[in-house]
Design an enzyme around this catalytic site. Structure first.
Site, mmCIF file in Angstrom:
data_model
loop_
_atom_site.group_PDB
_atom_site.id
_atom_site.type_symbol
_atom_site.label_atom_id
_atom_site.label_comp_id
_atom_site.label_asym_id
_atom_site.label_seq_id
_atom_site.Cartn_x
_atom_site.Cartn_y
_atom_site.Cartn_z
ATOM 1 N N HIS A 361 0.822 -1.219 0.000
ATOM 2 C CA HIS A 361 0.000 0.000 0.000
ATOM 3 C C HIS A 361 0.848 1.258 0.000
ATOM 4 C CE1 HIS A 361 -4.054 -1.710 0.949
ATOM 5 N NE2 HIS A 361 -3.317 -2.724 1.362
ATOM 6 N N LYS A 552 -11.331 11.953 4.849
ATOM 7 C CA LYS A 552 -10.208 11.008 4.795
ATOM 8 C C LYS A 552 -9.314 11.353 5.970
ATOM 9 C CE LYS A 552 -9.552 12.584 0.606
ATOM 10 N NZ LYS A 552 -9.488 11.241 -0.021
ATOM 11 N N ARG A 553 -8.359 10.477 6.270
ATOM 12 C CA ARG A 553 -7.434 10.810 7.342
ATOM 13 C C ARG A 553 -6.756 12.144 7.054
ATOM 14 N NH1 ARG A 553 -6.306 6.916 11.386
ATOM 15 N NH2 ARG A 553 -4.850 8.483 12.152
ATOM 16 N N LYS A 558 -2.410 14.323 1.682
ATOM 17 C CA LYS A 558 -3.786 14.394 1.184
ATOM 18 C C LYS A 558 -4.210 15.847 0.946
ATOM 19 C CE LYS A 558 -5.300 10.010 3.340
ATOM 20 N NZ LYS A 558 -6.062 9.237 2.336
ATOM 21 N N THR A 662 -10.148 5.067 -1.756
ATOM 22 C CA THR A 662 -11.402 4.367 -2.010
ATOM 23 C C THR A 662 -12.600 5.288 -1.806
ATOM 24 O OG1 THR A 662 -11.285 3.480 0.231
ATOM 25 C CG2 THR A 662 -10.654 2.001 -1.569
ATOM 26 N N LYS A 666 -16.389 5.591 -3.716
ATOM 27 C CA LYS A 666 -17.704 5.686 -3.047
ATOM 28 C C LYS A 666 -18.458 6.904 -3.559
ATOM 29 C CE LYS A 666 -15.403 3.953 1.123
ATOM 30 N NZ LYS A 666 -14.724 4.452 2.348
HETATM 31 C C1 LIG Z 1 -13.486 4.817 2.633
HETATM 32 C C2 LIG Z 1 -13.055 5.278 3.969
HETATM 33 C C3 LIG Z 1 -11.755 5.736 4.168
HETATM 34 C C4 LIG Z 1 -10.740 5.850 3.043
HETATM 35 O O1 LIG Z 1 -10.835 7.144 2.504
HETATM 36 P P1 LIG Z 1 -9.740 7.696 1.460
HETATM 37 O O2 LIG Z 1 -10.280 9.026 1.076
HETATM 38 O O3 LIG Z 1 -9.712 6.752 0.318
HETATM 39 O O4 LIG Z 1 -8.466 7.793 2.203
HETATM 40 C C5 LIG Z 1 -11.388 6.170 5.429
HETATM 41 N N1 LIG Z 1 -12.260 6.155 6.453
HETATM 42 C C6 LIG Z 1 -13.537 5.733 6.300
HETATM 43 C C7 LIG Z 1 -14.457 5.769 7.461
HETATM 44 C C8 LIG Z 1 -13.973 5.269 5.058
HETATM 45 O O5 LIG Z 1 -15.222 4.827 4.917
#
Ligand SMILES: *Cc1c(COP(=O)(O)O)cnc(C)c1O
Length: 818
Positions: A361, A552-553, A558, A662, A666
């Site tokens: 990753h 996201k984190r 980011k 991811t 979504k």
């Molecule tokens: C999908 C998801 C992530 C991943 O988010 P990214 O923007 O791809 O880093 C992190 N936390 C939660 C709660 C998620 O559902």
């Protein structure tokens, strides 16, 4: 006529209600009149679990008795989200549940909400594991998720009065966990420490302490497959014998110490994301679950024998290593075969090589996990010997292949310097059969940069499997309104099993009536999110503004900083009169993010966002035009509410830094348009949805690389763009800190002198593209047409497709029913 294929259980609502009453009585000891909502939740979960039991047992039987190789997905994190609605959906019990619970005098949604969300993961990596085990079960592939049942999950985030992040312990197991079944009879002993001695010409490990690994089993029901797999999470306990052997009054502390140490192993999830923490306890966690899981697989696949024929092990199960956290499982399987079962090295190597595959990753070579050899030697002395021998074998192999001395040195699994370390990614790449990246761009960068030497020598090992997300949780459960519209548009609900069917929506993007229905669904989702925000957070959101979301984190790469600087620049333009407030497209900027507790700049960015939000809220000049909403404690529940309500999705990482992402998938599947860089899976999303339906900006990977080479000077960008200068000056001059110029000084200084992820260099392009976004938004019909095309062309990003790719390219196994 709409064709419905969703699973339906023959159980009636009345029968369901009866079973809930029974469960209330026999597990909770309450009548329906005495029951609290949480009791009804526990009783319902008990009933659902019972209804899954036959399928679960049959799946186990078919797996053990048949010849279909199983998948063991080894992951330190599984970010599952709440289970009840998912289990009801997959068991075909949702309508009966709604009716039964209402009949008992309870609100079904309140019952669902009573479940406490387990937070056994940090972010994308843990959620990926959860999506993958859902898809494995839905495709009928026999599989185990193997991980750790942490007592404390990812911290609960709060904000203090100054807008700073506060971390509260997440003691989720102080709530009922009706889904987990503790199986004391199938425990495993995991040894640590001690030394290796020579006995009868054999190396024998004499460990000095041991931990009892107890499995807690969670059912993983497939959607419409009739299959139920297992998520087996290990809990660490001490052995009672420690207490009994050493306990007496004066030695009380000695007696409890090993116990505390043992139980510490599964106590906390490390709250890190994208950075490695080299802590001894972390290595203990890794070995703990890897060892217990491998022994468990041997127990499962070779029942009724003390002398399993492990030469067939790789035909029984294939282990996927979700990042380097379980890589210590490689020397562990070698050790088990050689020391515990008497196989020779070559036989053990062949089986181990065939059994393991590794998902990387990471992007930066320096971010790959390493462990000091001294630490491994202390905790796992026999494993260090095995790693030394693997390394030796590896070097011979490289020499035979004609690798140069330099290249060999770069590739060493066990380094030969003063403080040798074990490079876990290298160990996995050499020992395993395959290594895969998580998006096309990332897999290419793995070959070109991160693991370049390895791809030179072992090109055939390198594969790509682009990530995916489960449409059951992230469309059907998260977005029931859109799901209904999709089913109406396609005339079937079969898309939940075959997400490519979404393509059938593309022609409907030209049908104004359908587009209006789609827009109405989005609006209802926005209103629902505004209601949720009001109730949960006391926030006032206007559903008639554009919902512009970044979740996201919190991490520098980011680039939440880019977003907040752009908002500040817009604010500044209004304040200075450069832009007429009437010309602004009203937006609600929504953030969700946790920062690692020790990550100073990330936490400061959270504080800044919260304080910009406050200043804007208190400024009548911009009221109703721009607003920032930052719900604390972003988690799966918030994601499920927010993603369907979002119109604009922010995926603005520095190119080359986000392995896949991811949340981008979504969002596209829920009809948001993306503003983003050419990074991770954004590249593939844009290819599929069409460049016209994606807001692209910013530097490419090549441009970023060139910039690093030339030497990057962020202050040049600060001087060159007055909008950027105004924004940074506002942060520096105390506008968002009650006049205190020190509050954000470290952040400002980092931007102007370092800015490793080139936020400033991408600022102008990012600011400019906002006008394009606003222009399109002004034409709601066009905007929604493009949003529909995003949905229609994102079926590829189902985790079912990811799993099928794994089956074809890496695991070479199949459904139990094929
Ligand atoms: C999908 C998801 C992530 C991943 O988010 P990214 O923007 O791809 O880093 C992190 N936390 C939660 C709660 C998620 O559902």
């Amino acid at each position: 006529m709409t064709e419905l294929t969703a699973p339906k259980s023959p159980l009636t609502a009345n029968e369901f209600a009866d079973e809930i009453r029974q469960a209330l009585k026999y597990t909770q000891g309450v009548t329906p009149e005495q029951a609290k909502t949480a009791d009804v939740y526990v009783a319902t979960a008990t009933v659902v679990r019972r209804h899954l039991m036959d399928s679960w047992m049959k799946t186990q039987q078919d797996m053990i008795n048949g010849d279909t190789k199983a998948v063991g997905y080894l992951s330190a994190e599984f970010l599952m989200g709440k289970q009840l609605r998912n289990a009801l959906l997959n068991a075909g019990l949702t309508p009966q549940f709604e009716e039964a619970v209402r009949g008992l005098g309870f609100d079904p949604q309140a019952v669902v909400d009573a479940e406490y969300e387990p937070g056994l993961g940090n972010g994308g990596l843990g959620r990926l594991a959860a999506c993958f085990i859902d898809s494995l079960a839905s495709l009928g592939v026999p599989a185990f998720g193997y991980g750790i049942q942490y007592k404390y999950g990812i911290f609960r985030q709060e904000f203090d009065d100054e807008g700073r992040q506060i971390e509260r312990p997440d003691y989720w197991l102080s709530n009922e966990d009706p889904w987990g079944h503790i199986d004391y009879e199938r425990d495993q002993r995991v040894n640590f420490g001690g030394k290796v001695v020579e006995e009868n010409g054999k190396r024998v490990w004499k460990p000095s302490w041991a931990v009892r690994a107890i499995p807690v089993d969670y059912m993983v029901p497939g959607y419409a497959s009739g299959r139920v797999n297992t998520l087996r999470l290990w809990q660490a306990r001490s052995y009672d014998e420690f207490d009994l052997l050493t306990f007496n009054k004066s030695e009380y502390l000695d007696a409890v110490k090993p116990q505390v140490k043992a139980e510490d192993i599964s106590k906390v999830l490390y709250p890190e994301d994208s950075t490695e923490v080299g802590k001894e306890l972390r290595l203990e966690q890794q070995y703990f679950f890897a060892s217990a899981s491998i022994h468990d697989a041997i127990r499962v696949f070779y029942p009724d024998t003390d002398k399993p024929d492990l030469t067939t092990f790789a035909d029984k199960i294939t282990f996927q290593l979700n990042d380097t956290h379980p890589v210590i499982g490689i020397p562990e399987l070698m050790r088990i075969m050689i020391d515990e079962y008497g196989y020779d090295w070559d036989t053990a190597w062949e089986v181990t090589h065939k059994t393991f595959n590794y998902t990387c990753h990471t992007l930066l070579p320096e971010a790959l996990e390493v462990w000091p050899a001294s630490l491994i030697g202390k905790l796992l002395p026999r494993h260090l010997e095995i790693i030394e021998r693997i390394n030796k074998q590896f070097v011979s192999e490289l020499e035979a292949k004609g690798a140069s001395e330099d290249q060999i040195k770069r590739m060493l699994i066990l380094t030969d310097d003063e403080h040798p370390v074990v490079r876990m990614a290298y160990l996995a790449t050499y020992a395993g059969s395959n290594v895969n990246g998580v998006a096309e761009l990332h897999s290419q960068l793995l070959k070109d940069v991160t693991l370049r030497d390895f791809s030179d020598v072992y090109p055939a090992k390198f594969k790509n499997v682009t990530n995916g997300v489960t449409p059951r949780r992230f469309i059907k459960l998260a977005n029931p309104r859109l799901s209904e519209l999709i089913t109406e548009g396609l005339g079937t609900d079969k898309w939940l099993e075959d997400l490519d069917l979404l393509e059938g929506l593309a022609p409907l993007a030209q049908d104004d009536e359908f587009v209006k229905k789609f827009a109405a669904v989005k609006h209802e989702n926005k209103v629902a999110f505004a209601d949720f925000s009001k109730q949960r957070y006391g926030a006032e959101l206007d559903a008639n503004t554009m919902f512009d979301t970044m979740i996201k984190r919190l991490h520098e790469y980011k680039r939440q900083a880019l977003k907040i600087l752009e908002i500040i620049a817009t604010y500044s333009d209004i304040k200075s009169g450069k832009v007429n407030v009437q010309d602004i497209t009203p937006r609600t900027y929504i953030f969700g993010a946790k920062a690692a507790p020790g990550y100073y700049l990330a936490k400061m960015t959270i504080q800044l966002i919260n304080n910009v939000a406050k200043v804007i809220d208190n400024d009548p000049d911009v009221n109703g035009k721009i607003k920032i909403f930052f719900p604390w404690n972003y988690n799966i529940e918030v994601a499920q509410m927010l993603i369907p309500a979002t119109e604009l999705d922010e995926q603005i990482s520095q190119a080359g830094k986000e392995a896949s992402g991811t949340s981008n998938m979504k969002f596209a599947l829920n009809g948001a348009l993306t503003v983003g860089t050419l990074d991770g899976a954004n590249v593939e999303i844009r290819e599929r949805v069409g460049a016209d339906n994606f807001f692209l900006f910013g530097m490419t990977v090549d441009e970023v690389e060139k910039m690093y080479e030339q030497g990057y000077d962020p202050s040049k960008y600060y001087e060159a763009d007055p909008r950027l200068k105004a924004a940074i000056d506002m942060v520096a001059d105390g506008t968002f800190s009650n006049g205190d110029r020190n509050t954000y000084a470290p952040l400002v200084s980092d931007w102007l002198t370092k800015d490793w992820f080139m936020t400033l260099a991408d600022f102008s392009a990012y600011h400019d593209i906002q006008a394009d976004i606003d222009a399109l938004y002004a034409d709601q019909l066009e905007w929604n047409r493009k949003a529909i095309l995003n949905v229609a062309n994102s079926g590829y990003f189902s985790s079912d497709r990811s799993i099928k790719d794994y089956l074809d390219r890496i695991w070479h196994t199949r459904s139990l029913d094929k």
